[in-house]
Structure formats: structure tokens, C-alpha cells
Design a protein around this motif. Structure first.
Motif, PDB file in Angstrom:
ATOM      1  N   THR A   1      20.043   1.828 -36.988  1.00  0.00           N
ATOM      2  CA  THR A   1      18.664   1.894 -36.471  1.00  0.00           C
ATOM      3  C   THR A   1      18.709   2.078 -34.958  1.00  0.00           C
ATOM      4  OG1 THR A   1      18.660  -0.527 -36.555  1.00  0.00           O
ATOM      5  CG2 THR A   1      17.468   0.619 -38.267  1.00  0.00           C
ATOM      6  N   TRP A   2      19.019   3.290 -34.563  1.00  0.00           N
ATOM      7  CA  TRP A   2      19.068   3.618 -33.133  1.00  0.00           C
ATOM      8  C   TRP A   2      17.695   3.494 -32.518  1.00  0.00           C
ATOM      9  CZ3 TRP A   2      23.850   3.832 -31.466  1.00  0.00           C
ATOM     10  CH2 TRP A   2      24.870   4.133 -32.378  1.00  0.00           C
TER      11      TRP A   2
ATOM     12  N   THR B   1       6.170   2.153  -8.552  1.00  0.00           N
ATOM     13  CA  THR B   1       4.732   1.979  -8.466  1.00  0.00           C
ATOM     14  C   THR B   1       4.506   0.561  -7.978  1.00  0.00           C
ATOM     15  OG1 THR B   1       4.724   3.135 -10.580  1.00  0.00           O
ATOM     16  CG2 THR B   1       2.592   2.427  -9.724  1.00  0.00           C
ATOM     17  N   LEU B   2       3.561   0.389  -7.096  1.00  0.00           N
ATOM     18  CA  LEU B   2       3.259  -0.959  -6.583  1.00  0.00           C
ATOM     19  C   LEU B   2       2.054  -1.521  -7.330  1.00  0.00           C
ATOM     20  CD1 LEU B   2       3.781  -0.354  -2.764  1.00  0.00           C
ATOM     21  CD2 LEU B   2       5.389  -1.209  -4.467  1.00  0.00           C
ATOM     22  N   PRO B   3       1.988  -2.792  -7.677  1.00  0.00           N
ATOM     23  CA  PRO B   3       3.057  -3.759  -7.446  1.00  0.00           C
ATOM     24  C   PRO B   3       4.244  -3.545  -8.379  1.00  0.00           C
ATOM     25  CG  PRO B   3       1.317  -4.750  -8.754  1.00  0.00           C
ATOM     26  CD  PRO B   3       0.828  -3.383  -8.364  1.00  0.00           C
TER      27      PRO B   3
ATOM     28  N   ALA C   1       2.991 -18.107 -39.043  1.00  0.00           N
ATOM     29  CA  ALA C   1       2.633 -17.882 -37.636  1.00  0.00           C
ATOM     30  C   ALA C   1       3.409 -18.847 -36.733  1.00  0.00           C
ATOM     31  CB  ALA C   1       1.125 -17.974 -37.420  1.00  0.00           C
ATOM     32  N   GLU C   2       2.739 -19.832 -36.131  1.00  0.00           N
ATOM     33  CA  GLU C   2       3.428 -20.706 -35.186  1.00  0.00           C
ATOM     34  C   GLU C   2       3.938 -22.000 -35.815  1.00  0.00           C
ATOM     35  OE1 GLU C   2       0.932 -21.322 -31.811  1.00  0.00           O
ATOM     36  OE2 GLU C   2       1.201 -19.261 -31.105  1.00  0.00           O
TER      37      GLU C   2
ATOM     38  N   PHE D   1       0.812  -1.210   0.000  1.00  0.00           N
ATOM     39  CA  PHE D   1       0.000   0.000   0.000  1.00  0.00           C
ATOM     40  C   PHE D   1       0.845   1.259   0.000  1.00  0.00           C
ATOM     41  CE2 PHE D   1      -2.705  -2.958   2.691  1.00  0.00           C
ATOM     42  CZ  PHE D   1      -3.379  -3.428   1.582  1.00  0.00           C
TER      43      PHE D   1
ATOM     44  N   LYS E   1       6.754  -4.453 -11.067  1.00  0.00           N
ATOM     45  CA  LYS E   1       6.650  -5.335 -12.238  1.00  0.00           C
ATOM     46  C   LYS E   1       8.038  -5.590 -12.821  1.00  0.00           C
ATOM     47  CE  LYS E   1       2.068  -5.559 -12.698  1.00  0.00           C
ATOM     48  NZ  LYS E   1       1.360  -6.835 -12.629  1.00  0.00           N
TER      49      LYS E   1
ATOM     50  N   TRP F   1      23.200   8.064 -28.549  1.00  0.00           N
ATOM     51  CA  TRP F   1      23.123   7.792 -29.989  1.00  0.00           C
ATOM     52  C   TRP F   1      24.260   8.523 -30.694  1.00  0.00           C
ATOM     53  CZ3 TRP F   1      17.315   8.406 -31.884  1.00  0.00           C
ATOM     54  CH2 TRP F   1      16.512   7.498 -31.171  1.00  0.00           C
TER      55      TRP F   1
ATOM     56  N   LYS G   1      18.995   7.875 -25.648  1.00  0.00           N
ATOM     57  CA  LYS G   1      19.137   8.799 -26.770  1.00  0.00           C
ATOM     58  C   LYS G   1      20.397   9.666 -26.658  1.00  0.00           C
ATOM     59  CE  LYS G   1      16.314  11.815 -29.486  1.00  0.00           C
ATOM     60  NZ  LYS G   1      15.102  12.632 -29.484  1.00  0.00           N
TER      61      LYS G   1
ATOM     62  N   GLN H   1       1.008 -11.910 -13.966  1.00  0.00           N
ATOM     63  CA  GLN H   1       0.101 -10.862 -13.515  1.00  0.00           C
ATOM     64  C   GLN H   1      -0.178 -10.953 -12.014  1.00  0.00           C
ATOM     65  OE1 GLN H   1      -0.489  -8.304 -15.443  1.00  0.00           O
ATOM     66  NE2 GLN H   1       0.738  -9.443 -16.902  1.00  0.00           N
TER      67      GLN H   1
END
Lengths: 701, 701
Positions: free
Chosen positions: B632-633, B139-141, B554-555, B16, B143, B643, B640, B212
Motif C-alpha cells: 500500500t504505497w 507561506t507565512l505564518p 469511539a473514545e 509580512f 505551520k 515506489w 512516488k 492555530q
């Protein structure tokens, strides 16, 4: 419905207790849904729902359905739910709010349902959203990618329609309106209030909320960074009242063209306006229309005008006094807020400002003081001279990418403050709303004397990276010797089509193939899900130009411009039209095509079968369907269960898209041709996507 | 340092109060850092820091520095800090923990610093991390993409080294060790404890934590989904004690080859082992080595053995009783946990299990009952028969992509439960750790009678999508008529090089150019930041094969295999070597090259100037530097401010990378050649990245 229920403030995104947060959100949702339904009770009976308040607007029934279908359409798009409640409603109530060429507001194209059916539909949506509020995964704070964000988006969207519908209802002839004690009206004093100028000192203004820190729902245009140094200026103490404005009316202000901008003169021509819209002339006396009745003129209420009328007043006053009055800019209004020590809105009591539906009318301009300046927020919106634009770091939310971008066109002016009809995000300190200058809202103005320069020049080049990338793809150079894809597709369409009366370019993106097809077909409709893309084709049609940024190295760009003459499309522009639409739930009036072209579309649809299963019904006899796709299925576009291929079935066998297409389409179509077709999309001067799509041509049986 | 401080449990990710969370994390960090430093106090004096406990391991000083440099290296990589504390320390202490060919553990390559210098360095790291804990955005939680996650990663990494260093210290000859009352040892009873079998009923086991929902720090291999149906089986009630194991030793178990797997026989050959490693034979009596002393044999302590010894014991017992005993699988251990009603570890009191450094030795096997089964967790780890693998949905964390992937090789067996030396994430219910079968840990075993089949077949094809993509790029087919890029680069290197004794392929990825360069150079070193890539080149060298999945739709994939014979590299494999390394902080022993090739590297470095400013020092006279890049930065790789081009300077002028390269390199190099060189990377059968890199060839002045 609890009629005494006040309008709730929006919920915060953070908190300690998920269960409690769900309860708060549900209460806020119900409060919003209830108030929205309540304001339709001013319509005398169900027949009135089929009336329009303005010729450019849909009838009332559209709005009544629209705010509910918005929830469903966004939830479907974000794959939070899979099944529609009523596909027809969710298509006819989907779009048509702003005056955009791609918004179809021609009612003849629709057969509107019964009001009772829509009421029942709204109840179903309410139950569905209730259930989602109880059950969607929820971690606090709620972030932009949370399913709960989509529900908050639906609620805030409905809050906007509470505000705008109250304008439409107020514009309805009184014969269609019934009164109700719920809709309270303030009274005005006879006091003589003299406006005066107050000096606001030089100050630095920083705008834009931080995605990581902001703890309220916000729209895309509110995020980012913007800084400006505001020099000293003077602001009027009060909003301009009906009394202050009548001097302009009586001095012949509506007749003197020199006070009016070009846009303002056009407004006068079309509307023949002689006074503000909610003034009613009876026996040569001005009376005043509230939401539900006509009352004696409340001289000390702020005048309701559009931006063009407000500008004309400033020009009149400037000429008269030989001092330059203008509308304040966005940052000047923020400087006023700062001077006025404006609190967080959530800390503001009901007695401190006329907003959040505390009442249903304006009140006297000397009621609410903020450190000596009145109505800094509340009462009526205050037109600014600033066209809305995106702050540095602007990016559209993926679920609603056309909330702001279509208004970044120099034609939508920001409105400062808020009105008595504003609630939800509309009254938050950081919110930003803009309307076309000729639109009416519960909006008036204050004036300033200022020499501040406006910092922002509208960038005429498309700076939306994805849209620019598509412009380069469709209107830019060829690479690696690969032919322009839109042209190559149009050639194939021309070769295989049997009849050539009408064609559909579905997923038209920036519209190149739509134009190109018009060389073969008498008329071509281009439809795309994203207004960000549709705008490009529309601009080419209306302004004769496509402008975009072609990427060089990292953040370096070359500005490019292609004209309709260079493209050779001058004679085709009347044959094409562009629309926003959803290929998985296309409106019924899109039909009778001889050819439908869907380039690189099927693997980006949320449920491609919804399109494929019914596409035959939109084709004439001998109609041709052309699909092109590299079959790059991805979960972010299409839930895996809806993929047409690219996976192994339960027996471990490869499922290929072309085979599934054959299975789905073979009953109604004959596959007449397949081929590979390359295309190249430029990411930078040195980096390209080089793709080999499969073209399949299907003839309706 | 507070010596009485107990080992703290890890912090939860939610909460909290951010301020409180920072305090919790700081307390947990200090507790970890303190305990780690405390266990080095068993080393008698500073000289001992330069001793190795095993020939395959670095000296103690390496580990003492390593856990601190880990923080800095990860914080730099994640761009949370920009300035190193000590680049030399952070390079020499960086890698060399597991027995990988690319880990350089040859001490002759290093000149180790003084212990006091490392102590001072650790203090600086502590202060830096303290400051970050106070100040990083939170920020909680918390990540995975939070800066605080990287700090938790550093803490949990150090917890692992507390556990493994306690093994290394226990392996050190007693002459190098001093005792300390802090390191308490349990006593053993004389009781005769008879092991017996307990039936575990059939049950379904679901493994993998949810990104999650999980509210504790976890390593990449713990996330995802895995389900298995475990049939009824029997487990031993107790861990195997020294007493139970001595029967095997006395029956000549270490001499009877038939009990030992091929790997086990190799272990016996190399080590000549005759009994468990912490048994000490004195006057024909077995005594027992604890962390700091030798004591009388505690017969009821669990035996400490490696997996090979544990398997041999099972084979011996099976033969003797004609019943098939094996080690439990991972899911069988989880079924035991379920039967034992194992609580959340955070709810477990100190008295309930011998773990979390409550004491510094094993205890009797009948001390801790879990519903009648003993030591389900705690006391010593329990070898499983399951090689570690990634659950469905596995993805490496971007800051530590080689935590798990190098161990998914069928050679690392999972260890179940935990030991007295385990703390932090190591003792969490969902954690998963694995070691080579011949490694020693504070690990023993229990046995099972089971007919359960092991579900997971190790996939021999590289299923890491990014690594597979690079395999296809370097070892797969050509597309659009573009030549293999590694071959084309090697040709250019061959053409422009003046001397050909030694070459460096920096950013070698899967190693194709490294091999190809060996046609020209006498020896070639390939270095990549990611072990996931380095493994491919190593496999080609050691096993003569590259296997990977080439994407179709795809897969869907096609399995591909390329042999060293097909490539024509049989005679080159002794000329190449592969190493893990950081181009921005390369270890000092990489020098004296005639040619350095850096393909598509500079725009992926976190601070490219750190590489460019010193690269000349690693080249011989007449040395050649070859850079290739599409410039391709992107912010995700390079902040930045670092770069080299692709942006506008403060005057609004375009800054192009090639110009910055000329500015940086011109003092020490002559630019002798530039050209464009295309390459194509396959994403699917129909989608490719088609890139035009710029090649620049620089000759050392």
C-alpha cells in the motif's frame, strides 16, 4: 442600500492585517448581498416572485431565498454554526438549480412562503454572517479549511446567482417587469463592422491554479494541473454580432437540420425556436429585449445564443465558405488571452472591458480591444467546444462536493471570457464555468479555424476514488465470504416490513439497496447528501450501467462495468427515484413511508438527533425504521457534543450509542430486533475495511 | 565567526514579508550553528573530542556531529531532500543522547571519524541548510507541515545541545579544557543573603499553547490544554545558594539516608557523591568549577544540583524546622510567574535575567528581581516535583515523534525557568523541558511550602492511540478467525531459516515477533524507527508487562494487560534486544544475521531501495530474507519516484511491486517461497483493517 455602489472586486486571501481583512470581506459581502437584492427590484410586485421564467425552473422566490440559505446550510455542514435560522426555508430553498433528475423542481411539492418573510429571513442571515465575519478565527492567508473560506464560498455562490438571475429576469415577460434607472443600457452604432480572422501562433498553455500560491478564492475545478500544446489557429477578431448572425437566420438556418447536432435538433423540436431568444419579432422587424425593456435592434451588440445555435452558425458558415469554422476550445481561448496580453483582472480598469456590472447590457463589439482582438473577456460569455472536466489533482471541496462533479458529464460546455453581468470569481482569469449546451446565459460566441485536436477524452469510468470505492462496495465482488451489504440489508427490510407500498433508502450512496428494495416495495426513494453518489444510481436507472475503477495496487486500477440486466433490475427502474437531500433537514415532501432504511448513516450526520427526533413523522402506521451503524463517531463528521455514544459522561460512565438510541426512540418506537451484520469495503486488492455494523429494527408505536 | 555576536532570540512564525523571514531564519540558524561550534573551542585539542565526560555518554565527537546530522536525517525523513551528505555519519551520529536501552552508546561499536572530517561535514550541512532557507516553499505564518518548520526544528534541537554540551564540557577535567575570554564568568559578593518565604495567592493556571495562534516554534509537549486550580502556597524568595546548601552538606546531608528517596540512595551508591558536582574540594576548602576554570566559592551563586539532591535538601530542612518543604510543581512555578508579572521573554532585556548566554556562568541570587521574587527565570533551571506529561490534545510531530513520548514515563522531572546557558525555545514562557532526576544540568532549585495536590496521575496504560493499536495487533485477540500475524511470521521464519544463531526483526513495532523468534534463534535484535514502539518491547523485557488501551466505541477503551508469563517469554528475555534505527540507513554494527524479517516495512520506507540494495551484506551465508507487505504505497511515506510498484510506467504498463522486488533482489537472492498471509488490525470493537499481505522468502546466493 447604496444604489450608486459599484460592484467590488473579490478580496485577496493574503494580507498583513486581520482586522482590515475582516472589513474588506464584510464590504464585499454586503456589496454582493445588496446587488443580489437589487436585481429582484425589476420584478414588478411580490406576486411575480411566484412566476417561473421557464417551465424547468423554480419560481423567482426560490432563488431569492436560495442564496441566503446556502450560507446557513454550508455553515451548519461545516459545524461553524449549530443552530438553524429557519429549518423549513433551509430545506425548501436548498436545491434545485441545475436540471438534474435529483433536483426536485416540481412546485406543487412546495408551499412557498411570503416574500416579506423571505426578506426578513435574508436580513437575519445578513446579521449572522456579519457577526461571523467579525468573530471567526482568522489567520492570513485564508486557506480552504478556514471558516472564512465558507463565507467567501457563500459570497461567490451568490455572485453566480446574480449572473444567472439576471438571465431569468431578462426572460420574464415585460408585463412582470418594472424599469429602474439603475439598470443602464448601452446604445449601438449604425457602423458596418466586418469580422475578420487573426492568426494566433503555436503556444504552450498551462492551466490550473496552485492551492499553495493562489491568493484568491477559487472553485474546486480551477485547482490542479493541465498542460496542452496549442497549434497555430485563426480566431475571429470580433464576437459574432446580431448583424452577422441575422444572415444565418434569414438564410433559413433554424430550419436546415443539417446545421444542427442531434442535441440541437432536439432543442429546436422542444422550443420551436426561429431566432435567438432575446430577439423579439414585432411587425416582421426584429427588436431586442434587454433586462427591462424592448429596444430597436442593436445590430452591433454580440448575439446572445446557446451553444447549439452557435454550433449551427459555424456549420452554416463552414458550408457557405467551404472552410471549417468551429467554436474555440478552452486552451485556444487561453492562447487568445495570451496573444492579447490580457492583464490580471484586478488590474483592469472599468473602461477596458464590459463586465463587473459596469452597465446592465451588452455593448458594441468594437468597443473593447485587447491587442487587436475584441472582447477577449467581457460583453457576453463565449461558448467553447470543450466539455468541462477536472484538472489533474482535482478534488472537491468538502463543503460543496457537488459544485463541479455533476457537470463532469460531457454535457456541460465551458464558457470562455465573461459577460457584463459577471462579477466576483466569475471574471477572474483562472475561473472556469460551464453550462448545458441548450442553456441561455448572457453568452454568444466567436469562431475559429483550427486543426487542433482536443486532448481530453471524457473518462467514462468513475474516477472519483470515494465514489468508486462505494461502487465496488455495492456492485463489486464479495470478500472474506461476507455477503453484499446492500443485499443483506434489503433482506432484513423485507423480512421486518409490515406494509410495502413505499420505502425510503436514506443515505443511499450509489443506490444498490434502493434498487434491491424495489423487489419488495412498490416504490423506493433513494436520498443521499452527496450528488456525487446519487449520480451512480441515476446512471444505472437512465443508462442501465454502473462503471467504476476497482483499486488493485496503489494507483493501479481495473475498470469494471455492471449492467442493469446483469443485476436483474430492468423491471425495477420505474419503481425507484433518486434525490439529493439532507437527513438532518429533510424536505417536507418526503413522507408516508412504510419502511425507512438508514445504513451507516447516523454516525456521519452533523446532528443525528435532528433526524431521529422527527423520523417517526415520515412513517405510516406500522412503519419500520432500520438503522445500521458501526458507531464510529468522529469529530470530522459530528461535533462531539452531538455524538450519541462512544464517550464518558460527566460521572465517568461509558455512554454507548445503542443505549442512547433506545432513550431517544423508545417513546415512539418499539425495538423489535437487533443483530450484527458484517461488511467489507475494498481499499486495494490487499487492503480492506472489515466492519461489524449493528442492525436495529424499530416498529412505530 | 563573529565572536562578539550575541545569542539571537528565535524568530516568530508570522510576518509580512517572506524574503525578510528567510533572512531572519538564516541569521538565527547561523547564530545557532556558530555558538554551537564556538563552545567546542573550550576543548583543548582534537584528541579531547574522543573523551567522554561521563561513562554513560558518547565522546564529544558524537555531539559535534550529531546536531548537524539531525538536520539531514529530518530533512530526508520529511522528503525535503533526497540525497544524504554522508550516510555513515548520518547513521553513527544519529542517536544516543538520553540514557535509553535502545540508544547504543557503547563506543566500541563505532569507529569515530577525524574531527577535521566532521568540521568539513558541518560546513556542508550549513551550506545545504542555507540553500534550503533560501528556496523551500514558504507561506507565512509557518505551520507545522511547512518544510521551514523542519529547519526551525533543527535549529531548536541544536539550541538544546548548546545548553547540554555546556554541561558536558563543564564536567570535563580541566586538563582537557582551554580558557577563552569569550566565556565570561560573573563574580559573587560577600553579602549575607537570607532566604525568606513569600505567599502566592490562590489562582487558576491554564497551560498549553494553541496550534492555530501561537507564533513561535514549539515542541509537541507544549501544545494542548491543561488547567489547574493552584491553592495558596509559599515560595522561597531566592534560589538556594551555595551558602544555603553548604549547611546541608556540613550537617552530613549526603550521609543521612533518610533524606534521600530510593532513587536518591541509588544515586549516592553509584556516584559516592559527598557534595554538589561542581564543588571542588581543595585543602579541605570548597572551590567552584565554572565552564573553564576553578574559582573561589561564589557563595551567593545558586547551587547546581540534581533533583535527588534538591529533594534531599528539602527533606533535611523540613525535618529541621518541622515544616514541610518540597520542590514546586509545574503549575506552582507558573503561579509564581503570574505573581511576578513575568513578561513575554521577547520583551525582556538582557539586564533583567541571566539567560540567553549573556554570560557563561551563574550570578548572585539577588541580582534579578521579578516583583520581589528572584530568578523566576534565568540563572539556573529550577527542578520541579512534576514528572513531564502530555497536555490534553498532545500529538507528536511526525518528523520527531520521540522528542517527548519516551520521557512520559514518570522518570523525567520538569525543570522550571531557564539557565544562563538557555536560549532559543528553551527560554520561552511556554516551553517545557524535563530530565531524569539524577541528571546534572545548570540546574538548582527553590523550595515551597504547599498543600497543593498534584493533579496528574501518570497513566500506566499506553494512551498513544497508534501504539495501543499495534499492542492490540501484536498482543491482543484474534478476529475473524485470522491468526496472530507476528506468530504466523515467526513460524514462516522458523520453517525457512537454515542457521539460527542470530535474527533481525526489522520494523519490529511493539516487539512480539522479536520475542517469538527467540524461540528459534539464539539471539534476536528488534529495530524500529520509532521509539514510541520500541518502548513496548523494552517494557515487556524489563518490567515483564505490556499494558495498553483496546478501543471499543469511539473514545471508549478497555484497559488490557499482558504479562511475560502469560506469553511464555520469561526465558527468552535475555535473548532479545531492542534498538532504534532507520532501515534506510542502518548503523554498520547491525550485521551477521542468519535471518532478517521485515514485516509490513518496505511500503513505509522513504527510500526502500536503500534498504534492499544492501540488505545482503548484513546476512551470513545461507541467510534468509523474509518480506511481508500489502504494497500500500502512499505519498505520505514514500515519494512516488521511490515506489517499487503500484503505478504505470511511461509506456502505460502496470508496474507491480513483486516484479520490482524480483528485479532488485534476483542478483543476490533466490526467491524460494511466496504466499498470502492475512492480518487484522482493530480500530474499534466494530471496525477493523483486514489486509492480505504477500510473504516472499529470499535465500542469499
Amino acid at each position: 442600500m447604496n444604489l450608486t455602489k459599484k460592484s467590488l472586486y473579490p478580496v485577496t486571501l493574503d494580507g498583513f492585517d486581520e482586522k482590515l481583512k475582516r472589513e474588506e470581506i464584510k464590504a464585499y459581502f454586503h456589496n454582493t448581498f445588496d446587488i443580489f437584492e437589487k436585481i429582484f427590484e425589476v420584478l414588478k410586485n411580490d406576486d411575480v416572485f411566484y412566476q417561473q421564467s421557464e417551465i424547468t425552473r423554480h419560481p423567482m422566490i426560490f432563488y431569492f431565498g436560495h442564496t441566503a440559505t446556502f450560507f446557513i446550510n454550508k455553515l451548519i455542514l461545516m459545524k461553524i454554526i449549530e443552530k438553524r435560522i429557519n429549518p423549513n426555508f433551509e430545506s425548501i430553498f436548498a436545491i434545485g438549480v441545475d436540471e438534474m433528475t435529483w433536483d426536485d423542481t416540481d412546485s406543487e411539492n412546495y408551499s412557498w412562503p411570503k416574500v416579506q418573510e423571505v426578506r426578513e429571513y435574508r436580513d437575519k442571515v445578513r446579521a449572522l454572517v456579519d457577526n461571523l465575519i467579525d468573530t471567526v478565527p482568522l489567520t492570513l492567508p485564508i486557506k480552504e479549511d478556514s471558516p472564512m473560506w465558507i463565507i467567501l464560498m457563500g459570497i461567490e455562490h451568490e455572485r453566480i446567482h446574480i449572473e444567472t438571475s439576471l438571465v431569468l429576469h431578462r426572460q420574464m415577460p415585460l408585463e412582470f417587469i418594472k424599469d429602474d434607472t439603475y439598470f443602464t443600457v448601452e446604445t449601438s452604432s449604425n457602423k458596418m463592422i466586418k469580422n475578420e480572422m487573426i492568426t494566433i501562433p503555436q503556444t504552450k498553455i498551462i492551466l490550473g491554479v496552485d492551492k499553495q500560491k493562489h491568493n484568491m478564492y477559487a472553485w474546486d475545478n480551477e485547482y490542479g494541473n493541465y498542460e496542452d500544446e496549442v497549434g497555430e489557429f485563426k480566431t475571429s477578431k470580433y464576437l459574432v454580432s446580431n448583424r452577422e448572425f441575422v444572415e444565418f437566420v434569414e438564410a433559413g438556418g433554424y430550419e436546415e437540420k443539417s446545421y444542427w447536432s442531434e442535441e440541437g435538433q432536439k432543442f429546436l423540436e422542444i422550443t420551436n425556436a426561429k431566432h435567438p431568444p432575446f430577439w423579439v419579432k414585432e411587425n416582421n422587424l426584429f427588436k431586442y429585449r434587454t433586462l427591462t425593456k424592448v429596444i430597436d435592434m442593436p445590430w452591433n451588440f454580440p448575439v446572445d445564443v446557446n451553444a447549439l445555435e452557435a454550433e449551427a452558425f459555424c456549420n452554416y458558415k463552414s458550408k457557405k465558405e467551404n472552410v471549417s469554422y468551429t467554436l474555440p476550445s478552452e486552451v485556444e481561448h487561453k492562447a487568445i488571452c495570451k496573444y492579447a496580453n490580457l492583464k490580471e483582472i484586478l488590474d483592469l480598469s472599468e473602461a477596458e472591458a464590459n463586465q463587473n456590472l459596469n452597465t446592465f447590457s451588452s455593448c458594441d463589439i468594437d468597443t473593447h480591444s485587447f491587442n487587436g482582438i475584441y472582447d477577449v473577456v467581457g460583453n457576453v460569455w463565449q461558448w467553447s467546444r470543450t466539455p468541462i472536466f477536472g484538472f489533474d489533482g482535482f478534488e472537491p471541496h468538502v463543503a460543496y462536493d457537488d459544485f463541479s462533479t455533476p457537470t463532469f458529464d460531457d454535457k456541460h460546455a465551458l464558457i470562455n471570457g465573461s459577460s457584463w453581468a459577471s462579477s466576483g470569481n466569475l471574471i477572474m482569469n483562472d475561473s472556469r464555468y460551464a453550462f448545458r449546451r441548450h442553456f441561455f446565459q448572457h453568452a454568444g460566441f466567436r469562431y475559429v479555424i483550427s486543426t487542433n485536436k482536443d486532448k481530453k477524452d471524457m473518462d467514462i469510468y468513475e474516477s472519483d476514488a470515494l465514489v468508486s470505492q462505494y461502487c465496488e462496495f455495492q456492485y463489486g465482488d464479495n470478500h472474506f465470504g461476507v455477503e453484499n451489504f446492500a443485499l443483506a440489508c434489503a433482506k432484513i427490510a423485507s423480512k421486518y416490513s409490515i406494509n410495502t407500498t413505499k420505502a425510503l433508502d436514506l443515505g443511499c450512496a450509489t443506490g444498490r439497496a434502493t434498487f434491491e428494495l424495489a423487489k419488495t416495495f412498490d416504490s423506493v426513494e433513494g436520498i443521499d447528501f452527496s450528488v456525487r453518489f446519487v449520480q451512480v444510481g441515476t446512471n444505472l436507472q437512465e443508462k442501465g450501467v454502473v462503471t467504476f475503477q476497482s483499486p488493485d495496487e496503489a494507483e493501479l486500477f481495473t475498470n469494471k462495468k455492471v449492467t442493469i440486466e446483469e443485476l436483474g433490475y430492468e423491471n425495477l427502474k420505474d419503481k425507484v427515484s433518486f434525490w439529493q437531500g439532507d437527513a438532518c433537514n429533510l424536505k417536507p415532501n418526503f413522507h408516508s413511508y412504510d419502511m425507512i432504511l438508514a445504513t451507516n448513516l447516523i454516525d456521519r450526520l452533523y446532528q443525528p438527533r435532528l433526524f431521529l427526533d422527527t423520523v417517526d413523522q415520515r412513517l405510516n402506521d406500522d412503519g419500520i425504521l432500520i438503522l445500521t451503524s458501526p458507531y464510529t463517531w468522529q469529530e470530522s463528521s459530528t461535533k462531539k457534543e452531538f455524538w450519541l455514544g462512544g464517550y464518558k459522561d460527566e460521572n465517568g460512565n461509558d455512554v454507548k450509542t445503542i443505549d442512547t438510541l433506545k432513550t431517544i426512540l423508545s417513546e415512539k418506537f418499539e425495538l423489535v430486533h437487533t443483530q450484527d451484520l458484517e461488511f467489507v469495503i475494498k481499499e486495494t486488492k490487499r487492503k480492506y475495511q472489515h466492519t461489524v455494523s449493528e442492525v436495529s429494527v424499530w416498529k412505530k408505536k
